[in-house]
Design a protein around this motif. Structure first.
Motif, mmCIF file in Angstrom:
data_model
loop_
_atom_site.group_PDB
_atom_site.id
_atom_site.type_symbol
_atom_site.label_atom_id
_atom_site.label_comp_id
_atom_site.label_asym_id
_atom_site.label_seq_id
_atom_site.Cartn_x
_atom_site.Cartn_y
_atom_site.Cartn_z
ATOM 1 N N SER A 141 29.006 29.762 44.176
ATOM 2 C CA SER A 141 30.412 30.683 44.127
ATOM 3 C C SER A 141 31.109 30.284 43.000
ATOM 4 O O SER A 141 32.129 30.881 42.619
ATOM 5 C CB SER A 141 31.155 30.575 45.377
ATOM 6 O OG SER A 141 31.596 29.248 45.582
ATOM 7 N N TRP A 142 31.070 29.034 42.413
ATOM 8 C CA TRP A 142 32.019 28.588 41.227
ATOM 9 C C TRP A 142 31.623 29.487 39.887
ATOM 10 O O TRP A 142 32.376 28.885 38.681
ATOM 11 C CB TRP A 142 31.938 27.099 40.976
ATOM 12 C CG TRP A 142 30.642 26.429 41.450
ATOM 13 C CD1 TRP A 142 30.130 25.435 42.293
ATOM 14 C CD2 TRP A 142 29.610 26.441 40.493
ATOM 15 N NE1 TRP A 142 28.957 24.859 42.002
ATOM 16 C CE2 TRP A 142 28.289 25.711 40.892
ATOM 17 C CE3 TRP A 142 29.497 26.928 39.203
ATOM 18 C CZ2 TRP A 142 27.400 25.140 40.146
ATOM 19 C CZ3 TRP A 142 28.191 26.947 38.491
ATOM 20 C CH2 TRP A 142 27.071 26.044 39.143
ATOM 21 N N ARG B 34 26.646 31.045 32.522
ATOM 22 C CA ARG B 34 27.178 30.943 31.468
ATOM 23 C C ARG B 34 28.589 30.390 31.069
ATOM 24 O O ARG B 34 28.716 29.506 30.009
ATOM 25 C CB ARG B 34 27.125 32.241 30.853
ATOM 26 C CG ARG B 34 25.763 32.997 30.674
ATOM 27 C CD ARG B 34 24.704 32.198 29.566
ATOM 28 N NE ARG B 34 23.649 32.908 29.678
ATOM 29 C CZ ARG B 34 22.403 32.309 28.948
ATOM 30 N NH1 ARG B 34 22.516 31.157 28.299
ATOM 31 N NH2 ARG B 34 21.286 33.028 28.949
ATOM 32 N N ASP B 35 29.234 30.612 32.047
ATOM 33 C CA ASP B 35 30.667 30.158 31.887
ATOM 34 C C ASP B 35 31.112 28.678 32.055
ATOM 35 O O ASP B 35 32.096 28.337 31.957
ATOM 36 C CB ASP B 35 31.686 31.119 32.703
ATOM 37 C CG ASP B 35 31.249 30.855 34.560
ATOM 38 O OD1 ASP B 35 30.165 30.389 34.625
ATOM 39 O OD2 ASP B 35 32.081 31.621 35.331
ATOM 40 N N ARG B 36 29.903 28.043 32.508
ATOM 41 C CA ARG B 36 29.948 26.477 32.584
ATOM 42 C C ARG B 36 29.482 25.688 31.620
ATOM 43 O O ARG B 36 29.610 24.504 31.370
ATOM 44 C CB ARG B 36 29.342 26.194 33.928
ATOM 45 C CG ARG B 36 29.903 26.569 35.407
ATOM 46 C CD ARG B 36 30.978 25.789 35.472
ATOM 47 N NE ARG B 36 31.875 26.247 36.440
ATOM 48 C CZ ARG B 36 32.656 25.605 37.515
ATOM 49 N NH1 ARG B 36 32.529 24.326 37.227
ATOM 50 N NH2 ARG B 36 33.374 26.232 38.465
ATOM 51 N N ALA C 287 22.153 23.592 38.978
ATOM 52 C CA ALA C 287 22.278 24.159 40.585
ATOM 53 C C ALA C 287 21.077 23.992 41.617
ATOM 54 O O ALA C 287 19.993 24.135 40.690
ATOM 55 C CB ALA C 287 23.034 25.266 40.738
ATOM 56 N N PRO C 288 20.925 23.795 42.824
ATOM 57 C CA PRO C 288 19.691 23.541 43.358
ATOM 58 C C PRO C 288 18.850 24.944 43.098
ATOM 59 O O PRO C 288 19.521 26.193 43.438
ATOM 60 C CB PRO C 288 20.176 23.549 44.818
ATOM 61 C CG PRO C 288 21.561 23.007 44.708
ATOM 62 C CD PRO C 288 22.250 23.272 43.461
ATOM 63 N N GLN D 147 27.405 31.542 50.559
ATOM 64 C CA GLN D 147 28.106 31.922 51.753
ATOM 65 C C GLN D 147 29.169 30.735 51.832
ATOM 66 O O GLN D 147 28.899 29.564 51.716
ATOM 67 C CB GLN D 147 27.474 32.211 52.950
ATOM 68 C CG GLN D 147 26.509 33.263 52.953
ATOM 69 C CD GLN D 147 27.182 34.489 52.704
ATOM 70 O OE1 GLN D 147 27.939 34.925 53.401
ATOM 71 N NE2 GLN D 147 26.451 35.217 51.768
ATOM 72 N N SER D 148 30.600 30.902 52.090
ATOM 73 C CA SER D 148 31.506 29.951 52.142
ATOM 74 C C SER D 148 31.460 29.254 53.771
ATOM 75 O O SER D 148 30.789 29.969 54.442
ATOM 76 C CB SER D 148 32.887 30.962 52.105
ATOM 77 O OG SER D 148 33.059 31.724 53.137
#
Length: 323
Positions: free
Chosen positions: A154-155, A197-199, A218-219, A322-323
Protein backbone atom coordinates in the motif's frame (compact mmCIF):
# COMPACT_ATOMS: atom_id res chain seq x y z
CA UNK A 1 19.42 -30.82 -27.05
CA UNK A 2 21.35 -33.87 -25.89
CA UNK A 3 21.46 -36.46 -28.69
CA UNK A 4 18.69 -39.05 -28.49
CA UNK A 5 17.09 -37.68 -25.30
CA UNK A 6 13.59 -36.71 -24.27
CA UNK A 7 13.42 -32.99 -23.50
CA UNK A 8 12.66 -32.19 -19.88
CA UNK A 9 12.73 -29.36 -17.35
CA UNK A 10 13.54 -29.16 -13.66
CA UNK A 11 10.91 -27.94 -11.24
CA UNK A 12 10.14 -27.48 -7.59
CA UNK A 13 6.67 -28.82 -6.90
CA UNK A 14 4.48 -29.03 -3.82
CA UNK A 15 1.93 -31.65 -2.80
CA UNK A 16 0.62 -32.77 0.60
CA UNK A 17 2.26 -29.76 2.21
CA UNK A 18 5.76 -30.73 1.10
CA UNK A 19 8.07 -29.29 -1.55
CA UNK A 20 10.12 -31.61 -3.71
CA UNK A 21 12.48 -31.40 -6.67
CA UNK A 22 11.17 -32.99 -9.84
CA UNK A 23 11.87 -33.67 -13.48
CA UNK A 24 8.96 -32.73 -15.73
CA UNK A 25 8.60 -34.18 -19.23
CA UNK A 26 5.53 -32.86 -21.00
CA UNK A 27 2.75 -33.10 -18.41
CA UNK A 28 4.37 -35.95 -16.47
CA UNK A 29 6.47 -35.79 -13.31
CA UNK A 30 9.31 -37.83 -11.84
CA UNK A 31 10.08 -36.98 -8.20
CA UNK A 32 13.85 -37.01 -7.92
CA UNK A 33 13.95 -38.25 -4.32
CA UNK A 34 12.83 -41.58 -5.78
CA UNK A 35 15.94 -41.79 -7.97
CA UNK A 36 18.47 -40.05 -5.72
CA UNK A 37 20.70 -43.14 -5.67
CA UNK A 38 20.80 -43.23 -9.47
CA UNK A 39 21.74 -39.56 -9.51
CA UNK A 40 24.41 -40.09 -6.88
CA UNK A 41 23.09 -37.38 -4.55
CA UNK A 42 21.55 -37.67 -1.07
CA UNK A 43 17.82 -37.32 -0.55
CA UNK A 44 16.02 -35.01 -0.24
CA UNK A 45 17.29 -33.86 -3.62
CA UNK A 46 17.58 -30.09 -4.13
CA UNK A 47 18.02 -28.12 -7.32
CA UNK A 48 21.22 -26.61 -5.91
CA UNK A 49 22.67 -30.10 -5.41
CA UNK A 50 22.01 -30.93 -9.04
CA UNK A 51 23.38 -27.65 -10.35
CA UNK A 52 26.57 -28.06 -8.31
CA UNK A 53 27.29 -31.24 -10.30
CA UNK A 54 25.51 -30.24 -13.47
CA UNK A 55 27.87 -31.71 -16.07
CA UNK A 56 27.74 -35.11 -14.34
CA UNK A 57 24.04 -35.06 -13.50
CA UNK A 58 22.58 -33.72 -16.76
CA UNK A 59 23.05 -36.94 -18.81
CA UNK A 60 21.63 -38.97 -15.91
CA UNK A 61 18.53 -36.77 -15.83
CA UNK A 62 18.16 -37.20 -19.58
CA UNK A 63 18.20 -40.97 -19.15
CA UNK A 64 15.55 -40.78 -16.42
CA UNK A 65 13.14 -38.55 -18.37
CA UNK A 66 11.17 -41.47 -19.89
CA UNK A 67 10.33 -42.62 -16.34
CA UNK A 68 8.19 -39.54 -15.64
CA UNK A 69 4.67 -40.88 -15.01
CA UNK A 70 2.81 -38.87 -12.35
CA UNK A 71 0.37 -36.23 -13.65
CA UNK A 72 1.59 -32.66 -13.23
CA UNK A 73 -1.97 -31.60 -12.38
CA UNK A 74 -1.54 -33.12 -8.92
CA UNK A 75 1.09 -30.57 -7.90
CA UNK A 76 1.49 -26.86 -7.18
CA UNK A 77 4.36 -25.30 -9.15
CA UNK A 78 6.88 -23.34 -7.06
CA UNK A 79 9.79 -21.15 -8.14
CA UNK A 80 12.27 -23.60 -9.74
CA UNK A 81 15.31 -22.31 -7.82
CA UNK A 82 16.10 -20.89 -4.40
CA UNK A 83 19.00 -18.59 -5.26
CA UNK A 84 21.60 -17.44 -2.77
CA UNK A 85 22.28 -14.37 -4.91
CA UNK A 86 20.20 -12.42 -7.43
CA UNK A 87 21.95 -10.09 -9.87
CA UNK A 88 19.76 -7.71 -11.86
CA UNK A 89 20.61 -5.78 -15.02
CA UNK A 90 19.32 -2.28 -15.65
CA UNK A 91 18.90 -0.43 -18.94
CA UNK A 92 19.93 -3.41 -21.05
CA UNK A 93 17.49 -3.35 -23.99
CA UNK A 94 18.32 -0.88 -26.75
CA UNK A 95 14.76 0.11 -27.70
CA UNK A 96 13.68 0.31 -24.06
CA UNK A 97 16.54 2.65 -23.11
CA UNK A 98 15.99 4.84 -26.16
CA UNK A 99 12.28 5.15 -25.32
CA UNK A 100 13.10 6.08 -21.71
CA UNK A 101 15.66 8.65 -22.82
CA UNK A 102 13.24 10.21 -25.30
CA UNK A 103 10.59 10.52 -22.58
CA UNK A 104 12.92 12.73 -20.53
CA UNK A 105 14.77 14.72 -23.19
CA UNK A 106 13.87 18.23 -24.29
CA UNK A 107 13.89 18.72 -28.06
CA UNK A 108 15.91 21.87 -28.79
CA UNK A 109 14.71 24.33 -31.42
CA UNK A 110 15.90 23.40 -34.89
CA UNK A 111 16.10 19.65 -34.16
CA UNK A 112 13.54 17.01 -34.97
CA UNK A 113 12.41 14.11 -32.79
CA UNK A 114 13.89 11.74 -35.36
CA UNK A 115 17.30 13.44 -35.13
CA UNK A 116 17.32 13.25 -31.34
CA UNK A 117 16.23 9.62 -31.40
CA UNK A 118 19.00 8.79 -33.89
CA UNK A 119 21.56 10.48 -31.66
CA UNK A 120 20.30 8.55 -28.63
CA UNK A 121 20.45 5.31 -30.59
CA UNK A 122 24.06 6.04 -31.57
CA UNK A 123 24.91 6.66 -27.91
CA UNK A 124 23.39 3.27 -26.99
CA UNK A 125 25.41 1.56 -29.72
CA UNK A 126 28.56 3.19 -28.38
CA UNK A 127 27.70 2.04 -24.86
CA UNK A 128 27.21 -1.52 -26.08
CA UNK A 129 30.56 -1.44 -27.88
CA UNK A 130 32.71 0.19 -25.21
CA UNK A 131 30.75 0.34 -21.95
CA UNK A 132 29.91 -1.99 -19.08
CA UNK A 133 26.60 -3.51 -17.96
CA UNK A 134 24.72 -1.84 -15.11
CA UNK A 135 24.14 -4.47 -12.42
CA UNK A 136 22.55 -4.28 -8.97
CA UNK A 137 21.43 -6.79 -6.34
CA UNK A 138 18.00 -8.20 -5.59
CA UNK A 139 16.90 -10.11 -2.50
CA UNK A 140 16.32 -13.89 -2.69
CA UNK A 141 13.40 -13.32 -0.30
CA UNK A 142 11.55 -11.49 -3.10
CA UNK A 143 11.40 -14.68 -5.22
CA UNK A 144 7.87 -16.03 -5.59
CA UNK A 145 6.13 -18.80 -7.45
CA UNK A 146 5.15 -18.38 -11.10
CA UNK A 147 1.42 -18.68 -10.39
CA UNK A 148 1.24 -17.10 -6.92
CA UNK A 149 -0.98 -14.13 -6.22
CA UNK A 150 1.16 -11.04 -5.61
CA UNK A 151 0.27 -8.48 -2.96
CA UNK A 152 0.76 -4.85 -4.01
CA UNK A 153 2.18 -2.93 -0.99
CA UNK A 154 0.00 0.00 0.00
CA UNK A 155 2.98 2.35 0.31
CA UNK A 156 3.05 2.74 -3.49
CA UNK A 157 0.46 3.18 -6.20
CA UNK A 158 2.93 2.84 -9.07
CA UNK A 159 3.75 -0.85 -9.30
CA UNK A 160 5.01 -1.93 -12.74
CA UNK A 161 6.10 -5.05 -14.62
CA UNK A 162 9.43 -6.02 -16.22
CA UNK A 163 9.44 -9.52 -17.74
CA UNK A 164 12.98 -10.83 -18.12
CA UNK A 165 15.08 -13.78 -19.19
CA UNK A 166 17.14 -15.12 -16.27
CA UNK A 167 20.26 -17.25 -16.53
CA UNK A 168 20.61 -19.93 -13.81
CA UNK A 169 24.21 -20.57 -12.78
CA UNK A 170 25.62 -24.09 -12.65
CA UNK A 171 29.39 -24.17 -12.21
CA UNK A 172 30.78 -21.43 -9.94
CA UNK A 173 32.15 -18.49 -11.91
CA UNK A 174 34.80 -16.02 -10.81
CA UNK A 175 36.56 -13.70 -13.23
CA UNK A 176 35.58 -15.69 -16.28
CA UNK A 177 35.87 -14.23 -19.75
CA UNK A 178 32.93 -13.69 -22.05
CA UNK A 179 34.05 -16.64 -24.16
CA UNK A 180 33.75 -19.04 -21.20
CA UNK A 181 30.75 -17.45 -19.47
CA UNK A 182 27.96 -19.56 -21.00
CA UNK A 183 29.69 -22.77 -19.89
CA UNK A 184 28.80 -21.66 -16.34
CA UNK A 185 25.08 -21.33 -17.19
CA UNK A 186 23.09 -24.49 -16.45
CA UNK A 187 19.81 -23.23 -17.83
CA UNK A 188 17.25 -20.46 -18.07
CA UNK A 189 13.99 -19.40 -16.48
CA UNK A 190 11.50 -16.51 -16.54
CA UNK A 191 11.45 -13.73 -13.94
CA UNK A 192 9.10 -10.77 -13.66
CA UNK A 193 11.16 -8.05 -11.99
CA UNK A 194 8.33 -6.02 -10.46
CA UNK A 195 9.08 -2.40 -9.58
CA UNK A 196 7.50 0.28 -7.41
CA UNK A 197 8.43 3.18 -9.65
CA UNK A 198 7.95 5.97 -7.11
CA UNK A 199 10.35 4.28 -4.68
CA UNK A 200 13.31 3.93 -7.03
CA UNK A 201 14.44 7.56 -7.09
CA UNK A 202 15.18 9.22 -3.74
CA UNK A 203 14.02 12.81 -3.90
CA UNK A 204 15.32 13.33 -0.35
CA UNK A 205 18.81 12.05 -1.32
CA UNK A 206 19.35 13.15 -4.90
CA UNK A 207 23.11 12.94 -4.45
CA UNK A 208 22.82 9.17 -4.01
CA UNK A 209 20.20 8.70 -6.71
CA UNK A 210 18.44 5.35 -7.05
CA UNK A 211 17.16 3.10 -4.28
CA UNK A 212 16.78 -0.37 -5.79
CA UNK A 213 16.21 -1.92 -2.34
CA UNK A 214 12.94 -0.07 -1.73
CA UNK A 215 11.83 -0.11 -5.34
CA UNK A 216 12.10 -3.82 -6.10
CA UNK A 217 12.22 -6.14 -3.10
CA UNK A 218 8.73 -6.46 -1.65
CA UNK A 219 7.67 -10.07 -0.90
CA UNK A 220 6.85 -11.92 -4.11
CA UNK A 221 8.18 -9.15 -6.36
CA UNK A 222 10.29 -11.64 -8.35
CA UNK A 223 7.79 -14.21 -9.68
CA UNK A 224 10.10 -16.92 -11.04
CA UNK A 225 9.53 -19.91 -13.30
CA UNK A 226 7.70 -22.08 -13.96
CA UNK A 227 10.68 -24.18 -15.06
CA UNK A 228 14.44 -24.37 -15.08
CA UNK A 229 15.09 -25.34 -18.69
CA UNK A 230 18.54 -26.83 -19.40
CA UNK A 231 20.59 -24.59 -21.67
CA UNK A 232 21.05 -27.45 -24.14
CA UNK A 233 17.28 -27.38 -24.81
CA UNK A 234 17.07 -23.59 -25.19
CA UNK A 235 19.47 -22.95 -28.05
CA UNK A 236 20.65 -19.38 -28.63
CA UNK A 237 19.62 -17.23 -25.63
CA UNK A 238 19.94 -14.17 -27.88
CA UNK A 239 17.14 -15.36 -30.15
CA UNK A 240 14.15 -15.75 -27.81
CA UNK A 241 10.84 -13.91 -27.81
CA UNK A 242 9.67 -12.21 -24.60
CA UNK A 243 5.93 -11.52 -24.38
CA UNK A 244 3.84 -10.11 -21.53
CA UNK A 245 0.12 -9.36 -21.43
CA UNK A 246 -1.65 -7.14 -18.90
CA UNK A 247 -5.32 -8.12 -18.54
CA UNK A 248 -5.08 -9.84 -21.91
CA UNK A 249 -3.50 -6.89 -23.75
CA UNK A 250 0.03 -7.37 -25.12
CA UNK A 251 2.40 -4.87 -23.52
CA UNK A 252 5.86 -6.38 -24.01
CA UNK A 253 6.82 -8.20 -27.21
CA UNK A 254 10.51 -8.15 -28.00
CA UNK A 255 13.42 -10.39 -28.98
CA UNK A 256 16.44 -10.94 -26.73
CA UNK A 257 18.44 -9.83 -29.77
CA UNK A 258 17.71 -6.27 -28.59
CA UNK A 259 19.98 -6.63 -25.53
CA UNK A 260 22.86 -4.18 -25.34
CA UNK A 261 24.93 -6.71 -23.36
CA UNK A 262 24.18 -10.36 -24.04
CA UNK A 263 23.93 -13.15 -21.45
CA UNK A 264 27.62 -14.04 -21.78
CA UNK A 265 28.68 -10.42 -21.26
CA UNK A 266 26.47 -10.08 -18.18
CA UNK A 267 27.68 -13.30 -16.53
CA UNK A 268 31.27 -12.35 -17.23
CA UNK A 269 30.79 -8.83 -15.88
CA UNK A 270 29.23 -10.01 -12.61
CA UNK A 271 31.98 -12.58 -12.13
CA UNK A 272 34.65 -9.89 -12.25
CA UNK A 273 33.47 -8.64 -8.85
CA UNK A 274 32.11 -11.68 -7.03
CA UNK A 275 31.73 -15.45 -7.35
CA UNK A 276 28.55 -16.68 -8.97
CA UNK A 277 27.26 -19.81 -7.21
CA UNK A 278 25.10 -22.75 -8.35
CA UNK A 279 21.47 -21.67 -8.41
CA UNK A 280 22.19 -17.94 -8.56
CA UNK A 281 20.10 -15.87 -10.95
CA UNK A 282 21.44 -13.35 -13.45
CA UNK A 283 18.53 -11.28 -14.74
CA UNK A 284 19.15 -9.78 -18.15
CA UNK A 285 16.97 -6.66 -18.14
CA UNK A 286 13.53 -5.72 -19.36
CA UNK A 287 12.53 -4.95 -22.94
CA UNK A 288 10.30 -2.04 -23.86
CA UNK A 289 6.62 -2.16 -22.97
CA UNK A 290 6.55 -1.30 -19.26
CA UNK A 291 3.49 0.43 -17.92
CA UNK A 292 5.06 3.56 -16.44
CA UNK A 293 5.78 5.42 -19.71
CA UNK A 294 2.04 5.25 -20.48
CA UNK A 295 0.80 5.79 -16.93
CA UNK A 296 -0.43 2.20 -16.54
CA UNK A 297 0.18 0.63 -13.13
CA UNK A 298 -0.93 -2.57 -11.47
CA UNK A 299 -4.24 -2.53 -9.61
CA UNK A 300 -6.25 -4.98 -7.54
CA UNK A 301 -7.48 -7.87 -9.70
CA UNK A 302 -5.05 -7.27 -12.58
CA UNK A 303 -3.59 -10.33 -14.28
CA UNK A 304 -0.13 -10.55 -15.87
CA UNK A 305 0.86 -13.44 -18.13
CA UNK A 306 4.44 -13.72 -19.34
CA UNK A 307 6.17 -16.17 -21.63
CA UNK A 308 9.58 -16.65 -23.23
CA UNK A 309 10.27 -18.98 -26.15
CA UNK A 310 10.82 -22.51 -24.87
CA UNK A 311 10.64 -21.56 -21.18
CA UNK A 312 6.90 -21.80 -20.57
CA UNK A 313 4.41 -19.28 -19.23
CA UNK A 314 3.85 -17.72 -15.82
CA UNK A 315 0.66 -16.03 -14.64
CA UNK A 316 -0.14 -13.96 -11.55
CA UNK A 317 -3.17 -12.17 -10.17
CA UNK A 318 -2.37 -8.98 -8.29
CA UNK A 319 -4.10 -8.07 -5.03
CA UNK A 320 -4.19 -4.78 -3.16
CA UNK A 321 -2.72 -4.99 0.33
CA UNK A 322 -5.39 -5.11 3.02
CA UNK A 323 -4.93 -2.81 5.97
Amino acid sequence: MLPGTTSFVLARLAADGRARTALVAGELVLELDDVAQTLGVPAPVTVQQLLAEWDRVLPLLAGLAPQAAAPLSGYTVLAPVEPRQVFQSGANYRTHVIDLAMAHVEIAEGRTVEEVRAQTAAEMDERAATGDPYVFLGLPSAVGGPFDDVVLPSWSQKHDWELELAAVIGAPAFRVGREQALSHVAGYTIVNDLSSRDRIFRRDMKEIGTDWFRGKNAPGFLPTGPWLVPASFVGDPQDLRITLTHNGVVQQDESTKDMLFDVAALVSAVSQTTTLLPGDLVLTGSPAGNGAPRGIFLRDGDVLEGSITGLGTQRQTYRAEQS
